[in-house]
Design a protein around this motif. Structure first.
Motif, PDB file in Angstrom:
ATOM      1  N   TYR A 193       0.754  -1.178  -0.076  1.00  0.00           N
ATOM      2  CA  TYR A 193      -0.047   0.055  -0.116  1.00  0.00           C
ATOM      3  C   TYR A 193       0.898   1.281  -0.113  1.00  0.00           C
ATOM      4  O   TYR A 193       0.842   2.242  -0.754  1.00  0.00           O
ATOM      5  CB  TYR A 193      -1.039   0.122   1.293  1.00  0.00           C
ATOM      6  CG  TYR A 193      -2.057  -1.063   1.236  1.00  0.00           C
ATOM      7  CD1 TYR A 193      -2.979  -1.317  -0.053  1.00  0.00           C
ATOM      8  CD2 TYR A 193      -2.219  -2.026   2.276  1.00  0.00           C
ATOM      9  CE1 TYR A 193      -3.727  -2.351   0.143  1.00  0.00           C
ATOM     10  CE2 TYR A 193      -3.063  -3.064   2.131  1.00  0.00           C
ATOM     11  CZ  TYR A 193      -3.812  -3.095   1.197  1.00  0.00           C
ATOM     12  OH  TYR A 193      -4.656  -4.243   1.103  1.00  0.00           O
ATOM     13  N   GLU A 195       4.056   1.398  -0.869  1.00  0.00           N
ATOM     14  CA  GLU A 195       4.712   1.317  -2.143  1.00  0.00           C
ATOM     15  C   GLU A 195       3.779   2.051  -3.383  1.00  0.00           C
ATOM     16  O   GLU A 195       4.286   2.614  -4.137  1.00  0.00           O
ATOM     17  CB  GLU A 195       5.201   0.113  -2.591  1.00  0.00           C
ATOM     18  CG  GLU A 195       6.511  -0.493  -1.689  1.00  0.00           C
ATOM     19  CD  GLU A 195       7.132  -1.763  -1.843  1.00  0.00           C
ATOM     20  OE1 GLU A 195       6.525  -2.343  -2.827  1.00  0.00           O
ATOM     21  OE2 GLU A 195       8.016  -2.097  -1.485  1.00  0.00           O
ATOM     22  N   ALA A 196       2.545   1.358  -3.493  1.00  0.00           N
ATOM     23  CA  ALA A 196       1.750   1.865  -4.588  1.00  0.00           C
ATOM     24  C   ALA A 196       1.360   3.438  -4.412  1.00  0.00           C
ATOM     25  O   ALA A 196       1.615   4.164  -5.296  1.00  0.00           O
ATOM     26  CB  ALA A 196       0.331   1.372  -4.326  1.00  0.00           C
ATOM     27  N   ALA A 197       1.393   3.875  -3.027  1.00  0.00           N
ATOM     28  CA  ALA A 197       1.264   5.477  -2.884  1.00  0.00           C
ATOM     29  C   ALA A 197       2.269   6.057  -3.387  1.00  0.00           C
ATOM     30  O   ALA A 197       2.287   7.118  -3.965  1.00  0.00           O
ATOM     31  CB  ALA A 197       0.689   5.619  -1.584  1.00  0.00           C
ATOM     32  N   GLN A 198       3.624   5.672  -2.936  1.00  0.00           N
ATOM     33  CA  GLN A 198       4.717   6.398  -3.403  1.00  0.00           C
ATOM     34  C   GLN A 198       4.874   6.437  -4.947  1.00  0.00           C
ATOM     35  O   GLN A 198       5.142   7.485  -5.460  1.00  0.00           O
ATOM     36  CB  GLN A 198       5.784   5.620  -2.875  1.00  0.00           C
ATOM     37  CG  GLN A 198       6.274   5.638  -1.620  1.00  0.00           C
ATOM     38  CD  GLN A 198       7.757   4.914  -1.366  1.00  0.00           C
ATOM     39  OE1 GLN A 198       8.740   5.088  -1.837  1.00  0.00           O
ATOM     40  NE2 GLN A 198       7.793   3.996  -0.324  1.00  0.00           N
ATOM     41  N   VAL A 199       4.542   5.225  -5.614  1.00  0.00           N
ATOM     42  CA  VAL A 199       4.539   5.320  -7.048  1.00  0.00           C
ATOM     43  C   VAL A 199       3.451   6.389  -7.631  1.00  0.00           C
ATOM     44  O   VAL A 199       4.090   6.949  -8.709  1.00  0.00           O
ATOM     45  CB  VAL A 199       4.414   3.812  -7.573  1.00  0.00           C
ATOM     46  CG1 VAL A 199       4.422   3.953  -9.162  1.00  0.00           C
ATOM     47  CG2 VAL A 199       5.504   3.043  -7.288  1.00  0.00           C
ATOM     48  N   PHE A 200       2.398   6.277  -7.095  1.00  0.00           N
ATOM     49  CA  PHE A 200       1.474   7.207  -7.606  1.00  0.00           C
ATOM     50  C   PHE A 200       1.619   8.724  -7.102  1.00  0.00           C
ATOM     51  O   PHE A 200       0.706   9.560  -7.214  1.00  0.00           O
ATOM     52  CB  PHE A 200      -0.014   6.698  -7.301  1.00  0.00           C
ATOM     53  CG  PHE A 200      -0.324   5.622  -8.158  1.00  0.00           C
ATOM     54  CD1 PHE A 200      -0.719   5.906  -9.395  1.00  0.00           C
ATOM     55  CD2 PHE A 200      -0.339   4.375  -7.578  1.00  0.00           C
ATOM     56  CE1 PHE A 200      -0.881   4.711 -10.285  1.00  0.00           C
ATOM     57  CE2 PHE A 200      -0.747   3.126  -8.263  1.00  0.00           C
ATOM     58  CZ  PHE A 200      -0.909   3.489  -9.605  1.00  0.00           C
ATOM     59  N   GLY A 201       2.966   9.097  -6.508  1.00  0.00           N
ATOM     60  CA  GLY A 201       3.321  10.371  -6.426  1.00  0.00           C
ATOM     61  C   GLY A 201       2.859  10.864  -5.098  1.00  0.00           C
ATOM     62  O   GLY A 201       3.282  12.168  -5.022  1.00  0.00           O
ATOM     63  N   ALA A 202       2.705  10.321  -4.081  1.00  0.00           N
ATOM     64  CA  ALA A 202       2.268  10.714  -2.830  1.00  0.00           C
ATOM     65  C   ALA A 202       3.562  10.971  -2.093  1.00  0.00           C
ATOM     66  O   ALA A 202       4.471  10.181  -2.032  1.00  0.00           O
ATOM     67  CB  ALA A 202       1.364   9.736  -1.837  1.00  0.00           C
ATOM     68  N   THR A 203       3.553  12.205  -1.332  1.00  0.00           N
ATOM     69  CA  THR A 203       4.760  12.652  -0.605  1.00  0.00           C
ATOM     70  C   THR A 203       4.372  11.915   0.671  1.00  0.00           C
ATOM     71  O   THR A 203       3.713  11.082   1.048  1.00  0.00           O
ATOM     72  CB  THR A 203       4.689  14.051  -0.353  1.00  0.00           C
ATOM     73  OG1 THR A 203       3.409  14.260   0.444  1.00  0.00           O
ATOM     74  CG2 THR A 203       4.642  14.987  -1.538  1.00  0.00           C
ATOM     75  N   VAL A 211      -3.001   6.976   3.665  1.00  0.00           N
ATOM     76  CA  VAL A 211      -2.575   5.531   3.592  1.00  0.00           C
ATOM     77  C   VAL A 211      -2.438   5.064   4.888  1.00  0.00           C
ATOM     78  O   VAL A 211      -3.262   4.058   5.536  1.00  0.00           O
ATOM     79  CB  VAL A 211      -1.709   5.217   2.624  1.00  0.00           C
ATOM     80  CG1 VAL A 211      -1.495   3.797   2.481  1.00  0.00           C
ATOM     81  CG2 VAL A 211      -1.977   5.579   1.220  1.00  0.00           C
TER      82      VAL A 211
END
Lengths: 297, 360
Positions: A193, A195-203, A211
């Protein structure tokens, strides 16, 4: 023969059913007996003690409790301590847990050290902090060796520093409980979760807010309820550090029971804590559930 | 949309002795669909995670659209990704999940709504937008993960075995759907899988990986037809390519398999008197119950009807090979049949290094 056989099972079944105690009841029976004897009975005793006088039902003890000059300061101090301490502890515990999750070197050592206060008795923690904060304690020694004036941290006429000392000692002593709960909660959240947030640009802050914290909510809820109830019961640390100079509700209960030899008023005070704990638990359960539903809009 | 240049990427996980990726270099053209294919532990997922920024390489570099991103954090790379586990946020509704990347980028609400509606329509998620992931089936959750990835206008779309958690029928259907979606998007795509049929059907190019290195890179059909080494031939294709021990005659004009002599293609002229491996696909062996010129006899060991064909396990000169016969072919275990290897589909490999032989 073949015509007779179908009704047979019906006849067999009907008499056996109603008299049976369901296995579930049998299985929980020991705990029910245990709870009734060790929790239910004392609670009933306590309630009776708080309301039963020589001539039946009485509110005398409640009145005496409320009219005592220490009661309202004790309530105020307890609430103030909770209001300041709980948010602080959660910020600390979540920060520490996130630091541990980033897998630093000596990860397990850090966790172990941070969890040590959990194993320490309240009174021992109070005495340790007393040796730091008293007039000739470690803190003042450090201050004087730096050429500064020593400060009477625990003086009765200095409520701000009294509060600060109790706060620091309590935060130190009991944050580890929150930490342990939060760490175990974090371990239950799959890494994907984040990692997905990271890839989708979340700081980092977006990930924390959108998340990690929402997924951590069940653990936070448990920790919040536990810590708040335990914070209502803060006693030994404050007692060791301040004696009567910084009254808290449980400290008052203790004083009424031992120093003033009045178990009835002590029982009334204990009831106040019980009711407050129950109300706060219900409040937390409701508030966090509602927030969850709103969040999924 | 952007091209990707991976050069000399080395990664060793802490505590591991072998390199997860061993000096991998790979150029991916803008808009290409590249599949990283390999058995588990070959480093394909590690390579993808380094592209995403979820792992950092020990050395080497990655450039996307001419810009070095090797050590850039994942949220600064403008990529999107479909995870094997879907990683659809369980506490948020489908609508929020799909628009997650856009709302993190603080895009205006109407743009988010428009794109979410477009992606939901494309992936047939319209009726489920206000549901929680727990109320969806695995296939629908997978669609949410894909929708979340395609709304992003990312430079690169990464997919980590996105179909592996679906059941066989759903996988087959969604595969072609995915191919169409990605083709229309024209986004550079890197797709990781261990399933060779997925790789062949989806990829513009397939990179077959083994032990942290790329064993072969090429068009799916080239990789299938002319495997660069024995590993690739054995990994791709079902059944895998047959490898038969053979030798080239002294004059280079004949291929000797046991007691049989086959006419050798001109490639083998320069390999006279050497041991070679003959690679041939099961479907490129013709079978007959009668002998005709140039045929090799074999004994049928196992007969497996597959519906569209019959798979035979045949012993030829002491070696076991798989042969695909037409469904009308009738034989039984123990029978002798005659095999013809089509000259154009024979591949030759060095018996020591297992690498494909080239004319010299």
């Amino acid at each position: 023969m073949t015509v007779d056989s179908p009704p047979a099972p019906v006849q067999l079944d009907t008499p056996a059913r109603p008299r049976r105690i369901p296995p579930a009841v049998l299985l929980i029976a020991p705990s029910i007996v245990f709870m009734a004897l060790l929790l239910g009975w004392p609670v009933i005793q306590g309630v009776l003690q708080a309301f039963r006088g020589d001539e039946g039902f009485t509110l005398d003890y409640i009145t005496r409790m409320v009219e005592d000059p220490y009661f309202w300061p004790a309530v105020r101090n307890t609430l103030l301590l909770i209001a300041v301490m709980i948010p602080l502890q959660f910020v600390f515990a979540i920060t520490m847990a996130l630091l541990l999750r980033s897998n630093p070197r000596l990860n397990k050592v850090h966790f172990f050290v941070w969890a040590i206060p959990l194993a320490l008795s309240d009174l021992a923690a109070g005495l340790v902090w007393l040796s730091i904060f008293n007039d000739r304690g470690y803190l003042n020694s450090v201050l004087t060796s730096l050429g500064l004036d020593s400060i009477p941290w625990l003086a009765y006429d200095n409520p701000a520093t009294l509060f600060l000392c109790v706060l620091v000692a309590e935060v130190w002593r009991s944050t580890s409980l929150v930490l342990v709960i939060v760490v175990s909660g974090l371990q239950g959240i799959p890494k994907d979760y984040d990692e997905a947030a990271q890839v989708f640009g979340a700081t980092f802050w977006q990930r924390l807010r959108h998340v990690t914290l929402p997924l951590l909510k069940p653990s936070l809820q448990v920790a919040l309820i536990l810590r708040t109830i335990l914070a209502f019961q803060t006693f030994a640390v404050a007692q060791a550090l301040t004696g009567q100079n910084f009254p808290l509700v449980v400290g008052e209960t203790y004083r009424w029971y031992t120093a003033l030899q009045n178990p009835n008023v002590a029982a009334a005070l204990a009831l106040v804590i019980l009711v407050a704990s129950m109300l706060i638990s219900v409040f937390y359960l409701r508030a966090l559930r509602d927030k969850g539903q709103e969040g999924t809009r | 949309m952007a091209d990707i240049t991976i050069s000399h990427l080395v990664k060793t996980y802490p505590g591991a002795t072998e390199r997860a990726t061993d000096d991998v270099s790979l150029d991916i053209t803008d808009g290409d669909f590249t599949v990283l294919l390999g058995p588990s532990g070959c480093g394909k997922t590690t390579l993808l995670r380094m592209l995403a920024g979820l792992e950092l390489p020990d050395s080497g570099s990655i450039a996307v659209g001419g810009k070095d991103v090797t050590y850039l954090p994942p949220n600064k790379r403008n990529m999107s990704m479909v995870f094997q586990s879907y990683a659809v946020f369980p506490h948020r509704k489908v609508r929020y999940n799909i628009g997650f990347g856009l709302s993190m980028a603080k895009k205006p609400k109407e743009e988010i709504d428009r794109k979410v509606a477009w992606a939901a329509d494309l992936l047939q998620l319209g009726p489920y937008l206000d549901r929680l992931p727990a109320q969806l089936s695995g296939g629908q959750r997978q669609r949410v993960a894909v929708a979340r990835a395609i709304v992003m206008d990312a430079d690169v779309l990464l997919m980590d075995e996105p179909l592996s958690n679906l059941d066989a029928l759903l996988r087959l259907n969604f595969r072609s759907e995915l191919k169409k979606i990605v083709k229309d998007l024209k986004t550079t795509t890197v797709y990781v899988t261990h399933d060779q049929s997925e790789a062949l059907s989806l990829g513009d190019r397939v990179a077959v990986m083994r032990k942290g290195q790329i064993a072969q890179l090429g068009d799916p059909l080239d990789v299938y037809d002319a495997p660069a080494d024995r590993f690739v031939g054995g990994f791709i294709g079902s059944p895998p390519m047959n490898f038969i021990k053979a030798a080239v005659s002294g004059d280079g004009g004949a291929l000797i398999v046991g007691d049989q002599r086959l006419r050798a293609p001109s490639l083998l002229q320069s390999y006279s008197s050497t041991d070679v491996l003959l690679g041939v696909r099961a479907e490129n062996v013709a079978v007959d119950t009668q002998r005709s010129s140039g045929d090799v006899p074999g004994t049928v060991l196992v007969v497996e009807p597959m519906g569209s064909s019959i798979l035979l396990t045949v012993e030829v000169e002491g070696q076991t090979i798989k042969v695909q016969a037409p469904p009308t072919f009738r034989t039984s275990p123990g029978a002798t049949i005659w095999l013809t290897f089509s000259p154009n589909s024979m591949r030759f490999y060095d018996s020591e290094t297992a690498m494909a032989l080239v004319a010299r």
